[in-house]
Scaffold this motif. Structure first.
Motif, PDB file in Angstrom:
ATOM      1  N   ARG A  22      61.914  71.270  36.074  1.00 16.48           N
ATOM      2  CA  ARG A  22      61.122  71.298  34.842  1.00 16.48           C
ATOM      3  C   ARG A  22      59.714  70.754  35.086  1.00 16.48           C
ATOM      4  O   ARG A  22      58.762  71.133  34.394  1.00 16.48           O
ATOM      5  CB  ARG A  22      61.833  70.465  33.768  1.00 16.48           C
ATOM      6  CG  ARG A  22      61.149  70.492  32.408  1.00 16.48           C
ATOM      7  CD  ARG A  22      62.041  69.892  31.339  1.00 16.48           C
ATOM      8  NE  ARG A  22      61.347  69.775  30.083  1.00 16.48           N
ATOM      9  CZ  ARG A  22      60.684  68.689  29.702  1.00 16.48           C
ATOM     10  NH1 ARG A  22      60.667  67.618  30.483  1.00 16.48           N
ATOM     11  NH2 ARG A  22      60.060  68.648  28.546  1.00 16.48           N
ATOM     12  N   GLN A  75      62.197  65.028  36.378  1.00 10.81           N
ATOM     13  CA  GLN A  75      62.365  66.300  35.670  1.00 10.81           C
ATOM     14  C   GLN A  75      62.872  67.423  36.563  1.00 10.81           C
ATOM     15  O   GLN A  75      63.203  68.495  36.063  1.00 10.81           O
ATOM     16  CB  GLN A  75      61.027  66.719  35.039  1.00 10.81           C
ATOM     17  CG  GLN A  75      60.531  65.756  33.981  1.00 10.81           C
ATOM     18  CD  GLN A  75      59.190  66.191  33.417  1.00 10.81           C
ATOM     19  OE1 GLN A  75      58.488  67.035  33.988  1.00 10.81           O
ATOM     20  NE2 GLN A  75      58.807  65.618  32.297  1.00 10.81           N
ATOM     21  N   ARG A  99      57.284  73.549  35.730  1.00 11.85           N
ATOM     22  CA  ARG A  99      56.866  74.295  34.535  1.00 11.85           C
ATOM     23  C   ARG A  99      55.913  73.497  33.667  1.00 11.85           C
ATOM     24  O   ARG A  99      54.979  74.062  33.090  1.00 11.85           O
ATOM     25  CB  ARG A  99      58.098  74.701  33.721  1.00 11.85           C
ATOM     26  CG  ARG A  99      59.043  75.649  34.439  1.00 11.85           C
ATOM     27  CD  ARG A  99      60.020  76.284  33.465  1.00 11.85           C
ATOM     28  NE  ARG A  99      60.804  75.277  32.758  1.00 11.85           N
ATOM     29  CZ  ARG A  99      61.956  74.792  33.184  1.00 11.85           C
ATOM     30  NH1 ARG A  99      62.450  75.222  34.345  1.00 11.85           N
ATOM     31  NH2 ARG A  99      62.627  73.895  32.484  1.00 11.85           N
ATOM     32  N   THR A 100      56.127  72.190  33.560  1.00 12.00           N
ATOM     33  CA  THR A 100      55.288  71.374  32.675  1.00 12.00           C
ATOM     34  C   THR A 100      53.998  70.915  33.347  1.00 12.00           C
ATOM     35  O   THR A 100      53.114  70.389  32.681  1.00 12.00           O
ATOM     36  CB  THR A 100      56.069  70.133  32.185  1.00 12.00           C
ATOM     37  OG1 THR A 100      56.534  69.392  33.324  1.00 12.00           O
ATOM     38  CG2 THR A 100      57.246  70.550  31.330  1.00 12.00           C
ATOM     39  N   HIS A 101      53.903  71.101  34.657  1.00 12.89           N
ATOM     40  CA  HIS A 101      52.681  70.745  35.387  1.00 12.89           C
ATOM     41  C   HIS A 101      52.222  71.956  36.196  1.00 12.89           C
ATOM     42  O   HIS A 101      52.042  71.891  37.415  1.00 12.89           O
ATOM     43  CB  HIS A 101      52.932  69.550  36.312  1.00 12.89           C
ATOM     44  CG  HIS A 101      53.254  68.276  35.584  1.00 12.89           C
ATOM     45  ND1 HIS A 101      54.487  68.034  35.016  1.00 12.89           N
ATOM     46  CD2 HIS A 101      52.491  67.179  35.329  1.00 12.89           C
ATOM     47  CE1 HIS A 101      54.472  66.835  34.447  1.00 12.89           C
ATOM     48  NE2 HIS A 101      53.291  66.306  34.622  1.00 12.89           N
TER      49      HIS A 101
END
Length: 218
Positions: free
Chosen positions: A73, A70, A76-78
């Motif tokens: 990204r 990712q 941001r998602t973790h």
């Protein structure tokens, strides 16, 4: 799909060893804060243990970032994982993932949902309270006008803060101590909300089942 399988395999492999590393990190940090008079060799060894555990956290983050595919990204998602990497004393917040890893090995959860949430919150409160007391005591010890003179004072302050009571008899006076206090307040509100909300949900479900089981006209 292959990336997801590799990520899941890696997390299952390292989650429990990382828990052990987290406990070692916390113990080493506690020694560093509570025993400032250690001889130079022991303080160097303690620092080496701290840095080694931190390096393991960094390797884990880098591997999962690479396996995710990712790139930015992933950050941001973790977000929690990213914060914990720079503030490893917050690793107790990952206790939910630890429980999930254990249950995957046993095949199914052993506790009901409500019991799991309250167990997570209780364990997180104890670990974060201890870590927060250590962190704030390190900042406050010896500061001009400090009311937090002993580690016992810091533990009392952490309990009052996480419980959202805030007696005000012991308060941080240093800028970093107050930053830690703000974080502890937010965590206390979140954990208290999780426990009370879960308990209220359990009560509602219990009363609802009693109404459903009651004979008509009873």
């Amino acid at each position: 799909m292959d990336d997801d399988r590799r990520m899941a395999g890696w997390e299952e492999l390292v989650e429990l060893p990382l828990v052990a590393a987290s406990m070692v990190f916390l113990a080493a940090y506690a020694v560093r804060v509570l025993a400032p008079g250690l001889p130079g060799l022991w303080r160097t060894l303690d620092l080496a243990v701290l840095l080694a555990a931190w390096a393991l956290f960094g390797v884990d983050y880098a591997v999962r970032w690479r396996l995710s595919g990712q790139r930015l990204r992933f950050v941001r998602t973790h977000l929690l994982d990213t914060v914990v990497l720079f503030l490893p004393l917050l690793r107790p917040l990952r206790v939910v993932k630890v429980y999930e890893a254990v249950q995957r090995r046993h095949g199914r959860p052993r506790l009901a949902l409500h019991a799991r949430v309250m167990a997570y919150a209780g364990l997180s409160t104890v670990l974060l309270g201890f870590a927060g007391a250590l962190a704030v005591f390190q900042q406050e010890r010896g500061a001009p006008g400090a009311t937090m003179r002993t580690f016992g004072d810091a533990v009392w302050w952490a309990c009052a803060t996480l419980a959202t009571v805030g007696y005000g008899d012991v308060v941080p006076v240093t800028p970093m101590g107050r930053v830690i206090a703000v974080g502890m307040m937010g965590m206390g509100l979140a954990l208290l909300g999780a426990v009370t909300g879960t308990f209220a949900s359990w009560l509602l479900q219990s009363f609802s089942r009693e109404d459903d089981d009651r004979p008509p006209g009873g």
